[in-house]
Design an enzyme around this catalytic site. Structure first.
Site, PDB file in Angstrom:
ATOM      1  N   GLY A   8      86.732 -47.988  62.099  1.00  0.00           N
ATOM      2  CA  GLY A   8      87.989 -48.727  62.227  1.00  0.00           C
ATOM      3  C   GLY A   8      88.451 -49.397  60.942  1.00  0.00           C
ATOM      4  O   GLY A   8      87.906 -49.141  59.856  1.00  0.00           O
TER       5      GLY A   8
ATOM      6  N   ASP B  10      82.254 -34.751  66.779  1.00  0.00           N
ATOM      7  CA  ASP B  10      81.910 -36.078  66.267  1.00  0.00           C
ATOM      8  C   ASP B  10      81.399 -36.944  67.427  1.00  0.00           C
ATOM      9  O   ASP B  10      82.045 -37.001  68.481  1.00  0.00           O
ATOM     10  CB  ASP B  10      83.193 -36.675  65.664  1.00  0.00           C
ATOM     11  CG  ASP B  10      82.950 -37.902  64.809  1.00  0.00           C
ATOM     12  OD1 ASP B  10      81.811 -38.100  64.356  1.00  0.00           O
ATOM     13  OD2 ASP B  10      83.937 -38.640  64.581  1.00  0.00           O
TER      14      ASP B  10
ATOM     15  N   ASP C   7      74.953 -38.077  69.291  1.00  0.00           N
ATOM     16  CA  ASP C   7      74.780 -39.483  68.917  1.00  0.00           C
ATOM     17  C   ASP C   7      74.035 -40.245  70.005  1.00  0.00           C
ATOM     18  O   ASP C   7      74.626 -40.743  70.964  1.00  0.00           O
ATOM     19  CB  ASP C   7      76.144 -40.129  68.653  1.00  0.00           C
ATOM     20  CG  ASP C   7      76.001 -41.588  68.215  1.00  0.00           C
ATOM     21  OD1 ASP C   7      74.855 -42.066  68.103  1.00  0.00           O
ATOM     22  OD2 ASP C   7      77.039 -42.234  67.990  1.00  0.00           O
TER      23      ASP C   7
ATOM     24  N   ASN D 255      82.334 -39.463  56.534  1.00  0.00           N
ATOM     25  CA  ASN D 255      83.342 -39.383  57.594  1.00  0.00           C
ATOM     26  C   ASN D 255      84.513 -40.326  57.346  1.00  0.00           C
ATOM     27  O   ASN D 255      84.310 -41.525  57.126  1.00  0.00           O
ATOM     28  CB  ASN D 255      82.736 -39.816  58.934  1.00  0.00           C
ATOM     29  CG  ASN D 255      81.748 -38.813  59.478  1.00  0.00           C
ATOM     30  OD1 ASN D 255      81.419 -37.825  58.830  1.00  0.00           O
ATOM     31  ND2 ASN D 255      81.278 -39.085  60.683  1.00  0.00           N
TER      32      ASN D 255
ATOM     33  N   GLU E 214      71.769 -39.404  64.854  1.00  0.00           N
ATOM     34  CA  GLU E 214      71.951 -40.719  64.227  1.00  0.00           C
ATOM     35  C   GLU E 214      70.828 -41.678  64.586  1.00  0.00           C
ATOM     36  O   GLU E 214      70.366 -41.730  65.721  1.00  0.00           O
ATOM     37  CB  GLU E 214      73.307 -41.314  64.663  1.00  0.00           C
ATOM     38  CG  GLU E 214      73.579 -42.716  64.100  1.00  0.00           C
ATOM     39  CD  GLU E 214      75.042 -43.167  64.264  1.00  0.00           C
ATOM     40  OE1 GLU E 214      75.942 -42.323  64.160  1.00  0.00           O
ATOM     41  OE2 GLU E 214      75.261 -44.363  64.500  1.00  0.00           O
TER      42      GLU E 214
ATOM     43  N   HIS F 202      78.957 -42.451  58.462  1.00  0.00           N
ATOM     44  CA  HIS F 202      80.117 -42.664  59.331  1.00  0.00           C
ATOM     45  C   HIS F 202      80.879 -43.887  58.827  1.00  0.00           C
ATOM     46  O   HIS F 202      80.421 -44.605  57.937  1.00  0.00           O
ATOM     47  CB  HIS F 202      79.648 -42.888  60.775  1.00  0.00           C
ATOM     48  CG  HIS F 202      79.280 -41.620  61.449  1.00  0.00           C
ATOM     49  ND1 HIS F 202      80.041 -41.065  62.442  1.00  0.00           N
ATOM     50  CD2 HIS F 202      78.243 -40.766  61.236  1.00  0.00           C
ATOM     51  CE1 HIS F 202      79.482 -39.927  62.817  1.00  0.00           C
ATOM     52  NE2 HIS F 202      78.392 -39.716  62.106  1.00  0.00           N
TER      53      HIS F 202
HETATM   54  P1  13P Z   1      86.393 -44.592  59.873  1.00  0.00           P
HETATM   55  O1  13P Z   1      86.869 -45.348  61.087  1.00  0.00           O
HETATM   56  O2  13P Z   1      85.866 -45.516  58.828  1.00  0.00           O
HETATM   57  O3  13P Z   1      87.414 -43.655  59.332  1.00  0.00           O
HETATM   58  O4  13P Z   1      85.135 -43.707  60.335  1.00  0.00           O
HETATM   59  C1  13P Z   1      85.317 -42.459  60.959  1.00  0.00           C
HETATM   60  C2  13P Z   1      84.057 -41.905  61.529  1.00  0.00           C
HETATM   61  O5  13P Z   1      82.944 -42.326  61.258  1.00  0.00           O
HETATM   62  C3  13P Z   1      84.191 -40.788  62.456  1.00  0.00           C
HETATM   63  O6  13P Z   1      82.971 -40.444  63.037  1.00  0.00           O
HETATM   64  O1  G3H Z   2      84.100 -42.293  65.233  1.00  0.00           O
HETATM   65  C1  G3H Z   2      85.166 -42.309  65.825  1.00  0.00           C
HETATM   66  C2  G3H Z   2      86.310 -41.557  65.273  1.00  0.00           C
HETATM   67  O2  G3H Z   2      87.033 -42.349  64.364  1.00  0.00           O
HETATM   68  C3  G3H Z   2      87.170 -41.011  66.394  1.00  0.00           C
HETATM   69  O3  G3H Z   2      87.623 -41.999  67.234  1.00  0.00           O
HETATM   70  O4  G3H Z   2      87.264 -41.705  69.692  1.00  0.00           O
HETATM   71  O5  G3H Z   2      89.369 -42.737  68.763  1.00  0.00           O
HETATM   72  O6  G3H Z   2      88.965 -40.292  68.551  1.00  0.00           O
HETATM   73  P1  G3H Z   2      88.342 -41.662  68.648  1.00  0.00           P
HETATM   74 ZN    ZN Z   3      81.604 -42.015  63.327  1.00  0.00          ZN
END
Ligand code: 13P
Ligand code: G3H
Ligand code: ZN
Ligand code: NA
Length: 312
Positions: free
Chosen positions: A183, A86, A108, A258, A138, A215
């Site tokens: 978030g 990701d 990304d 996501n 993206e 996302h």
């Molecule tokens: P959320 O923070 O909305 O769960 O999104 C997660 C995400 O896009 C991970 O790439």
């Molecule tokens: O897009 C971000 C995901 O929610 C993962 O976040 O970098 O805190 O693991 P992280």
């Molecule tokens: Zn994301």
């Protein structure tokens, strides 16, 4: 074994659902995800950020993924499972993941100038395709936090750019910015929590049938935020994407949605509840286990009622 996302996305778009991409950071989150998807018969993308990969350890991670596919096979299920990077920040991270057995990667470059984004996305796609690995890139910038990059405002994807971008890069799917964000604070209180589905429709016209990714699509369920706050937490003004908006997206060319935050909220609510109700408990299985179950039940419900990927 692991699958790339090619057939998953083709089938999702033919049949009008979206494949869930759920992030995980530990064994119990992974158990919650894989058990939910096996029980619902849903394809699944197991998703790890660069930070999650550091946290788990890059040597241990492929074995966790193998454990998940072994569980699927032992359950007599034939759901396809992808292991996906990701928000890969650069070619080097994507290449390293591919060498460690990932079946799919995101590059990304959305915060870079257009030409730089094109060049590195193409470099990733060229390398990945030699290894039968699929690539997500993206265009557009989500408001809020994306790894270490913080954007104050949404920069919506420009429909005029998408055809040029996918043809020049050769990527397999495209993440777009239409009002989602990462978030638990996606809108301000009083905002109308809507996505720019008009931009999505414009994008679909330019690249018909091409798999689109959303996302930042957590719904931020009230019940978990309230539980967290009831049991000693403090999360104010948490607002997510309404399921009704996500349902419309899932029926469109959006092939991957996501979700990370919702799982984190469910997990945290579960742990806080046990700690509040049974302050003498100190066996991790007794608080992480219920946390896993909340996450699993939430994802099962989401698969059936929003993604539509059950029994696919
Ligand atoms: P959320 O923070 O909305 O769960 O999104 C997660 C995400 O896009 C991970 O790439
Ligand atoms: O897009 C971000 C995901 O929610 C993962 O976040 O970098 O805190 O693991 P992280
Ligand atoms: Zn994301
Ligand atoms: Na879809």
């Amino acid at each position: 074994g692991l699958s790339n996302t090619k057939e998953m996305f083709a089938k999702a778009n033919k049949e009008g659902y979206a494949v869930p991409a759920f992030n995980f950071n530990n064994m119990e989150q992974l158990q919650g995800i894989i058990e939910a998807c096996v029980e619902e018969g849903s394809p699944v993308i197991l998703q790890v950020s660069t930070g999650a990969r550091k946290y788990i350890g890059k040597e241990m991670l492929p074995w966790l993924a193998k454990a998940a596919t072994a569980y699927v096979e032992a359950s007599g299920s034939d759901i396809p499972v992808a292991l996906h990077l990701d928000h890969g920040p650069n070619f080097a991270e994507a290449k390293d993941c591919i060498e460690y057995g990932f079946s799919s990667v995101m590059y990304d470059g959305s915060h870079h100038p257009y030409d730089a984004n094109v060049a590195e996305a193409k470099q990733v796609a060229d390398f990945a395709h030699q290894h039968d690995v699929t690539v997500e890139a993206e265009l557009g910038v989500l408001a809020g936090i994306e790894d270490d990059v913080v954007a104050a405002e949404h920069v919506y994807t420009q429909p005029d750019e998408v055809e040029d971008f996918v043809s020049k890069t050769g990527v397999d799917s495209l993440a777009i910015a239409i009002g989602t964000s990462h978030g638990a604070h996606k809108f301000k209180p009083g905002d109308d929590p809507k996505l720019r589905l008009d931009i999505l429709a414009e994008i679909e016209k330019r690249i018909p049938g091409f798999p689109i990714v959303l996302h930042g699509s957590s719904a931020v369920p009230k019940q978990f935020v309230e539980m967290i706050n009831q049991y000693g937490g403090k999360i104010a003004d948490a607002i997510g994407i309404p399921d009704s908006e996500l349902r419309k997206a899932a029926k469109s060319a959006v092939a991957k949605i996501n979700v990370d935050t919702d799982g984190r909220l469910a997990f945290t609510a579960g742990i806080r509840e046990v700690f509040a109700k049974k302050p003498g408990e100190f066996d991790p299985r007794k608080y992480v286990g219920p946390a896993k179950d909340y996450m699993k039940e939430y994802y099962k419900d989401k698969i059936r009622n929003v993604f539509g990927s059950n029994g696919a």
